[in-house]
Design an enzyme around this catalytic site. Sequence first.
Site, PDB file in Angstrom:
ATOM      1  N   HIS A  71     -36.481 -23.664 -37.593  1.00 35.51           N
ATOM      2  CA  HIS A  71     -37.512 -23.144 -36.699  1.00 35.51           C
ATOM      3  C   HIS A  71     -38.208 -24.302 -35.996  1.00 35.51           C
ATOM      4  O   HIS A  71     -38.291 -25.406 -36.522  1.00 35.51           O
ATOM      5  CB  HIS A  71     -38.575 -22.362 -37.477  1.00 35.51           C
ATOM      6  CG  HIS A  71     -38.063 -21.144 -38.153  1.00 35.51           C
ATOM      7  ND1 HIS A  71     -37.768 -19.974 -37.485  1.00 35.51           N
ATOM      8  CD2 HIS A  71     -37.787 -20.895 -39.456  1.00 35.51           C
ATOM      9  CE1 HIS A  71     -37.346 -19.059 -38.347  1.00 35.51           C
ATOM     10  NE2 HIS A  71     -37.344 -19.603 -39.552  1.00 35.51           N
ATOM     11  N   HIS A 127     -31.272 -22.020 -41.926  1.00 37.11           N
ATOM     12  CA  HIS A 127     -31.612 -21.936 -40.510  1.00 37.11           C
ATOM     13  C   HIS A 127     -32.893 -22.717 -40.257  1.00 37.11           C
ATOM     14  O   HIS A 127     -33.618 -23.043 -41.185  1.00 37.11           O
ATOM     15  CB  HIS A 127     -31.794 -20.474 -40.075  1.00 37.11           C
ATOM     16  CG  HIS A 127     -32.943 -19.796 -40.745  1.00 37.11           C
ATOM     17  ND1 HIS A 127     -32.910 -19.424 -42.083  1.00 37.11           N
ATOM     18  CD2 HIS A 127     -34.169 -19.459 -40.285  1.00 37.11           C
ATOM     19  CE1 HIS A 127     -34.075 -18.869 -42.398  1.00 37.11           C
ATOM     20  NE2 HIS A 127     -34.862 -18.886 -41.339  1.00 37.11           N
ATOM     21  N   HIS A 169     -37.278 -32.228 -39.110  1.00 39.93           N
ATOM     22  CA  HIS A 169     -35.822 -32.341 -39.155  1.00 39.93           C
ATOM     23  C   HIS A 169     -35.280 -32.453 -40.579  1.00 39.93           C
ATOM     24  O   HIS A 169     -34.276 -33.116 -40.831  1.00 39.93           O
ATOM     25  CB  HIS A 169     -35.313 -33.476 -38.262  1.00 39.93           C
ATOM     26  CG  HIS A 169     -35.368 -33.103 -36.815  1.00 39.93           C
ATOM     27  ND1 HIS A 169     -36.539 -33.194 -36.084  1.00 39.93           N
ATOM     28  CD2 HIS A 169     -34.437 -32.594 -35.979  1.00 39.93           C
ATOM     29  CE1 HIS A 169     -36.308 -32.783 -34.846  1.00 39.93           C
ATOM     30  NE2 HIS A 169     -35.031 -32.406 -34.755  1.00 39.93           N
ATOM     31  N   CYS A 216     -32.387 -14.469 -43.255  1.00 38.54           N
ATOM     32  CA  CYS A 216     -32.992 -15.742 -43.655  1.00 38.54           C
ATOM     33  C   CYS A 216     -32.506 -16.255 -45.003  1.00 38.54           C
ATOM     34  O   CYS A 216     -32.945 -17.302 -45.466  1.00 38.54           O
ATOM     35  CB  CYS A 216     -34.521 -15.641 -43.635  1.00 38.54           C
ATOM     36  SG  CYS A 216     -35.159 -15.415 -41.966  1.00 38.54           S
ATOM     37  N   GLU A 218     -43.785 -19.497 -37.045  1.00 35.85           N
ATOM     38  CA  GLU A 218     -42.388 -19.748 -37.385  1.00 35.85           C
ATOM     39  C   GLU A 218     -41.529 -19.509 -36.138  1.00 35.85           C
ATOM     40  O   GLU A 218     -40.556 -20.208 -35.896  1.00 35.85           O
ATOM     41  CB  GLU A 218     -41.975 -18.808 -38.521  1.00 35.85           C
ATOM     42  CG  GLU A 218     -40.732 -19.248 -39.225  1.00 35.85           C
ATOM     43  CD  GLU A 218     -40.498 -18.464 -40.495  1.00 35.85           C
ATOM     44  OE1 GLU A 218     -40.873 -18.958 -41.572  1.00 35.85           O
ATOM     45  OE2 GLU A 218     -39.924 -17.365 -40.404  1.00 35.85           O
TER      46      GLU A 218
END
Length: 148
Positions: free
Chosen positions: A29, A27, A73, A23, A134
């Site tokens: 989720h 990235h 987003h 992490c 998550e």
Amino acid sequence: MIRITKIFTFETAHVLYGYDGKCKNLHGHSYKLYVSLKGKPIEDLHHVKNGMVIDFGDLKKIVKDEIQDPWDHGVLVNALSPHLELGENLEKEGHKVIFCNYQPTCENMLYDIAEKIQKHLPEGVELAYLKLHETENSYGEWFAEDQL
């Protein structure tokens, strides 16, 4: 006292500065947020919200305005870390960046979400519980009774 819960979803990326696992890389989720409020239902035959703790639509608007629209987003970046520069570079390239003053873990996001929701609740309605998934099998929880 009655508790009501509404579930929300949003897509958000994050990157964890200094983390010793995967992490540390940027990235995203598919977050699922459970928001539980508590209060006494309105007991006034002439009140448009009679029988409700809070209108689910009102709760939806709070979460949409404070969490979903700003974060969906986008990428959460810890502005107090060297990732500030990463965020600024992403922003220059046209990406949606949310600069926060914390490491954007699920746990810290829950504190932020709680604060954002609480400031909009009507008198007599309290935030009781949050759960933030998550992933399908990894989530954090915030309980009002655990807060000092």
